[in-house]
Design an enzyme around this catalytic site. Sequence first.
Site, PDB file in Angstrom:
ATOM      1  N   CYS A 168       8.252 -15.498   8.105  1.00  0.00           N
ATOM      2  CA  CYS A 168       8.946 -14.854   9.186  1.00  0.00           C
ATOM      3  C   CYS A 168       8.021 -14.071  10.096  1.00  0.00           C
ATOM      4  O   CYS A 168       6.959 -13.648   9.706  1.00  0.00           O
ATOM      5  CB  CYS A 168      10.052 -13.983   8.619  1.00  0.00           C
ATOM      6  SG  CYS A 168      10.353 -12.422   9.334  1.00  0.00           S
ATOM      7  N   ARG A 222       3.791 -19.461   9.260  1.00  0.00           N
ATOM      8  CA  ARG A 222       4.255 -18.680   8.109  1.00  0.00           C
ATOM      9  C   ARG A 222       5.485 -19.290   7.440  1.00  0.00           C
ATOM     10  O   ARG A 222       5.835 -18.885   6.343  1.00  0.00           O
ATOM     11  CB  ARG A 222       4.640 -17.271   8.572  1.00  0.00           C
ATOM     12  CG  ARG A 222       3.473 -16.507   9.095  1.00  0.00           C
ATOM     13  CD  ARG A 222       3.949 -15.278   9.831  1.00  0.00           C
ATOM     14  NE  ARG A 222       2.863 -14.333   9.885  1.00  0.00           N
ATOM     15  CZ  ARG A 222       2.906 -13.097   9.431  1.00  0.00           C
ATOM     16  NH1 ARG A 222       4.006 -12.614   8.918  1.00  0.00           N
ATOM     17  NH2 ARG A 222       1.860 -12.320   9.485  1.00  0.00           N
ATOM     18  N   TRP A 225      13.037 -16.509   7.895  1.00  0.00           N
ATOM     19  CA  TRP A 225      13.056 -17.265   6.653  1.00  0.00           C
ATOM     20  C   TRP A 225      14.157 -16.607   5.826  1.00  0.00           C
ATOM     21  O   TRP A 225      13.997 -15.494   5.331  1.00  0.00           O
ATOM     22  CB  TRP A 225      11.698 -17.193   5.946  1.00  0.00           C
ATOM     23  CG  TRP A 225      11.625 -18.064   4.741  1.00  0.00           C
ATOM     24  CD1 TRP A 225      11.385 -19.398   4.709  1.00  0.00           C
ATOM     25  CD2 TRP A 225      11.778 -17.647   3.366  1.00  0.00           C
ATOM     26  NE1 TRP A 225      11.390 -19.854   3.410  1.00  0.00           N
ATOM     27  CE2 TRP A 225      11.631 -18.807   2.560  1.00  0.00           C
ATOM     28  CE3 TRP A 225      12.033 -16.430   2.743  1.00  0.00           C
ATOM     29  CZ2 TRP A 225      11.728 -18.767   1.176  1.00  0.00           C
ATOM     30  CZ3 TRP A 225      12.128 -16.392   1.365  1.00  0.00           C
ATOM     31  CH2 TRP A 225      11.973 -17.558   0.599  1.00  0.00           C
ATOM     32  N   ASN A 232      11.934  -8.253   9.162  1.00  0.00           N
ATOM     33  CA  ASN A 232      11.280  -9.098   8.174  1.00  0.00           C
ATOM     34  C   ASN A 232      11.320  -8.352   6.850  1.00  0.00           C
ATOM     35  O   ASN A 232      10.962  -7.188   6.786  1.00  0.00           O
ATOM     36  CB  ASN A 232       9.824  -9.321   8.630  1.00  0.00           C
ATOM     37  CG  ASN A 232       8.976 -10.022   7.592  1.00  0.00           C
ATOM     38  OD1 ASN A 232       7.761  -9.867   7.587  1.00  0.00           O
ATOM     39  ND2 ASN A 232       9.588 -10.777   6.726  1.00  0.00           N
ATOM     40  N   GLY A 233      11.779  -9.025   5.799  1.00  0.00           N
ATOM     41  CA  GLY A 233      11.811  -8.392   4.482  1.00  0.00           C
ATOM     42  C   GLY A 233      13.215  -8.396   3.911  1.00  0.00           C
ATOM     43  O   GLY A 233      14.060  -9.196   4.315  1.00  0.00           O
ATOM     44  N   GLU A 285      -2.243 -27.165 -10.335  1.00  0.00           N
ATOM     45  CA  GLU A 285      -2.367 -27.093  -8.876  1.00  0.00           C
ATOM     46  C   GLU A 285      -2.013 -28.441  -8.242  1.00  0.00           C
ATOM     47  O   GLU A 285      -1.345 -28.498  -7.203  1.00  0.00           O
ATOM     48  CB  GLU A 285      -3.792 -26.647  -8.514  1.00  0.00           C
ATOM     49  CG  GLU A 285      -4.194 -26.764  -7.053  1.00  0.00           C
ATOM     50  CD  GLU A 285      -3.372 -25.926  -6.087  1.00  0.00           C
ATOM     51  OE1 GLU A 285      -2.475 -25.193  -6.527  1.00  0.00           O
ATOM     52  OE2 GLU A 285      -3.609 -26.047  -4.874  1.00  0.00           O
ATOM     53  N   LYS A 310       0.915 -28.921  -5.537  1.00  0.00           N
ATOM     54  CA  LYS A 310       0.697 -29.492  -4.194  1.00  0.00           C
ATOM     55  C   LYS A 310       1.668 -30.633  -3.943  1.00  0.00           C
ATOM     56  O   LYS A 310       2.259 -30.734  -2.877  1.00  0.00           O
ATOM     57  CB  LYS A 310      -0.720 -30.044  -4.050  1.00  0.00           C
ATOM     58  CG  LYS A 310      -1.869 -29.155  -3.759  1.00  0.00           C
ATOM     59  CD  LYS A 310      -1.919 -28.415  -2.478  1.00  0.00           C
ATOM     60  CE  LYS A 310      -1.087 -27.161  -2.546  1.00  0.00           C
ATOM     61  NZ  LYS A 310      -1.745 -25.930  -2.805  1.00  0.00           N
ATOM     62  N   GLU A 317       5.218 -29.332  -3.454  1.00  0.00           N
ATOM     63  CA  GLU A 317       5.392 -28.582  -2.209  1.00  0.00           C
ATOM     64  C   GLU A 317       5.593 -29.483  -1.008  1.00  0.00           C
ATOM     65  O   GLU A 317       6.448 -29.225  -0.176  1.00  0.00           O
ATOM     66  CB  GLU A 317       4.132 -27.731  -1.932  1.00  0.00           C
ATOM     67  CG  GLU A 317       4.021 -26.489  -2.757  1.00  0.00           C
ATOM     68  CD  GLU A 317       2.760 -25.706  -2.406  1.00  0.00           C
ATOM     69  OE1 GLU A 317       2.876 -24.515  -2.129  1.00  0.00           O
ATOM     70  OE2 GLU A 317       1.659 -26.284  -2.413  1.00  0.00           O
ATOM     71  N   HIS A 325       3.203 -32.686 -27.544  1.00  0.00           N
ATOM     72  CA  HIS A 325       4.160 -31.684 -28.031  1.00  0.00           C
ATOM     73  C   HIS A 325       5.403 -31.627 -27.152  1.00  0.00           C
ATOM     74  O   HIS A 325       6.099 -30.619 -27.142  1.00  0.00           O
ATOM     75  CB  HIS A 325       3.487 -30.310 -28.094  1.00  0.00           C
ATOM     76  CG  HIS A 325       2.327 -30.291 -29.046  1.00  0.00           C
ATOM     77  ND1 HIS A 325       2.476 -30.343 -30.403  1.00  0.00           N
ATOM     78  CD2 HIS A 325       0.991 -30.281 -28.811  1.00  0.00           C
ATOM     79  CE1 HIS A 325       1.292 -30.345 -30.975  1.00  0.00           C
ATOM     80  NE2 HIS A 325       0.374 -30.309 -30.030  1.00  0.00           N
ATOM     81  N   LYS A 352       4.725 -19.379   4.243  1.00  0.00           N
ATOM     82  CA  LYS A 352       3.287 -19.289   3.987  1.00  0.00           C
ATOM     83  C   LYS A 352       2.938 -17.997   3.270  1.00  0.00           C
ATOM     84  O   LYS A 352       2.279 -18.000   2.257  1.00  0.00           O
ATOM     85  CB  LYS A 352       2.557 -19.376   5.332  1.00  0.00           C
ATOM     86  CG  LYS A 352       1.047 -19.233   5.248  1.00  0.00           C
ATOM     87  CD  LYS A 352       0.422 -20.504   4.768  1.00  0.00           C
ATOM     88  CE  LYS A 352      -1.061 -20.386   4.569  1.00  0.00           C
ATOM     89  NZ  LYS A 352      -1.554 -21.350   3.577  1.00  0.00           N
TER      90      LYS A 352
HETATM   91  N1  HGA Z   1      16.440 -10.538   4.918  1.00  0.00           N
HETATM   92  C1  HGA Z   1      16.501 -10.947   6.283  1.00  0.00           C
HETATM   93  C2  HGA Z   1      15.131 -11.197   6.865  1.00  0.00           C
HETATM   94  C3  HGA Z   1      14.406 -12.183   6.049  1.00  0.00           C
HETATM   95  C4  HGA Z   1      13.067 -12.433   6.572  1.00  0.00           C
HETATM   96  O1  HGA Z   1      12.096 -11.782   6.259  1.00  0.00           O
HETATM   97  N2  HGA Z   1      13.035 -13.453   7.414  1.00  0.00           N
HETATM   98  O2  HGA Z   1      11.927 -14.005   7.838  1.00  0.00           O
HETATM   99  C5  HGA Z   1      17.404 -12.171   6.468  1.00  0.00           C
HETATM  100  O3  HGA Z   1      17.715 -12.870   5.506  1.00  0.00           O
HETATM  101  O4  HGA Z   1      17.775 -12.407   7.603  1.00  0.00           O
END
Ligand code: HGA
Length: 607
Positions: free
Chosen positions: A2, A27, A74, A98-99, A479, A483, A486, A502, A602
């Site tokens: 984000c 990101r 995100w 963000n968060g 790893e 990869k 992902e 096992h 990211k």
């Molecule tokens: N928790 C918020 C923001 C998430 C976040 O960091 N987005 O990049 C949400 O879910 O909108």
Amino acid sequence: MCGIVGILGHGPVADRLLDGLKRLEYRGYDSSGMCTVHDGQFDRRRAPGKLANLARRLAEDPLPGDGGIAHTRWATHGAPTEDNAHPHIVGDVVLVHNGIIENFKPLRDELIAEGRQFLSQTDTEVVAHLVDRELSRGFKPKEAVANVLPRLHGAFALGVMFKSEPDLLIGARLGAPLTVGYGDGENFIGSDALALAPLTQRIAYLEEGDWAVVTRAHVQVYDKNNEAVERPIVNSGASGQLMDKGNHRHFMQKEIYEQPVVVAQTLRSYLRPLEEQVALPDMEFDLAGVERVAIVACGTAYYVGMIGKYWIEQLARIPVEIDFASEFRYRDPVFTPNMLGVVISQSGETADTLAALRHMKESGLTTGGIINVPTSSMAREVDLLLPTHAGPEIGVASTKAFTCQLAVMAALAVNLARAKGKLTAEEEREIVHHLREVPEAMSHALGHDAEIEAIAPKIAAARDVLYLGRGPEYPMALEGALKLKEISYIHAEGYASGEMKHGPIALIDDSVPLIVIAPSGPLFDKTVSNMQEAQARGAQVVLISDAEGIAQAGENTIATIEMPKVHPLIAPLVYAVPVQLLAYHVAVFKGTDVDQPRNLAKSVTVE
Ligand code: HGA
């Protein structure tokens, strides 16, 4: 993960905001949005999916205004829909975040009880409501934000604007990065210096708990106690050019190919060619006193830690424990005197690793960090910064950061070994010699790209893939599996080859490719025995080894990938290349979004 960009500019800002979001695209995100303040109004565009969708909307319906905020989201709370996309508007307030606001539920209940209505499922919307509530109680925008910040638990970077004050942008951070950019009669906020690079090179990094009151003419930063503070304005040195893929089809491919150069660059800062020694940056503590090492990391960086455990224990004879950062604090680890804590992170912002670092520091440990972004929170908080010089890594799946982290981990292991008196000058000279061979051996490995591409269709059809390795090649197997998962979305598992019998051997039939990572050397025969046990049950083996190993065990495989013969110490750095290329070509063959695989971010700035 984000991104946030905010601009108080001269003239329309929508194009510049969109450009800033493009720089943060690497990101990872799943929706985006932008809002400007003009003529006493908010004007907003949001779109689920890629930025191209937002760009299309902006083209159809341009966004005027010379101040605004923008966001790539995100999703953590609520699906990646248009309604959940940021910015969120409540009354006079528009906000990006963000968060995670961990206490959003009681706050939301409190606000709903007061009759407030929510238009999204996000945790973020409570913050916009809280600020708006302070405004309706008569507080000015700045006081309103100051009143709300202490009520928020969790991690956040915030950008807030107000309908009534178009020349005001407030940024705040706690546990997620945010920078302030200083322009000429314009000012900015952004998740990182890259986002702001074409706008300004003059950047201040906010510290934990800081918040910044930004106008076109002035910036004032406050700390968590609301004391006015000065944060140094530094030259970011970030390139204003949009990251470009050069002649490569994807950033991931470009970054795989950059490895000989960036690993050489990284090693150059740790090797003293004249003395034939390995050196670390100056430090205020003596490695001779280290009696235990605790390594903490996530994802690919965790596998660097696992390889580091092999190296440090073998060379320095110091016990090493290794944890996923997300588990570390919660298992209540036992700290012993003279323990060195080591974190590994490309971004230096990974929320779990940052929290683990802080836990180690609070517990009195001396800490080191193998980190790619020198201005990141972790880089600033560790006692000993061990930088990797991989340059910006854009592909979500880490490649060059991984091998540069390994190079630094090798340097740390050798320094610990020397400090503990476990390494003679002659032995160290030999290691220096082998480390200097790495870039060339990696180039040699890249020379097998076309063969690896030819193998990809055989793997792409599989539903499950197993990777096997022994010793330091076991983390390489992990790893390799990571990869592949992902970027190609194929289920894959890495196993210590001796563990096969096992359990996972039950999975083997002729539809399950088995990728065996086995350089010739002391562990080769045992690994090959495990491989043959699987072959006897129909396994379709791809053997990655050197000429000697392939001559010995390459029969009855569906393919072999020949690596140069290298010293066991540097094998993980070299064998990383075919493992990465195989995942890359399988993903390209399947047509997935290699650089921005679904659901992945990211730099994971939420716990
Ligand atoms: N928790 C918020 C923001 C998430 C976040 O960091 N987005 O990049 C949400 O879910 O909108």
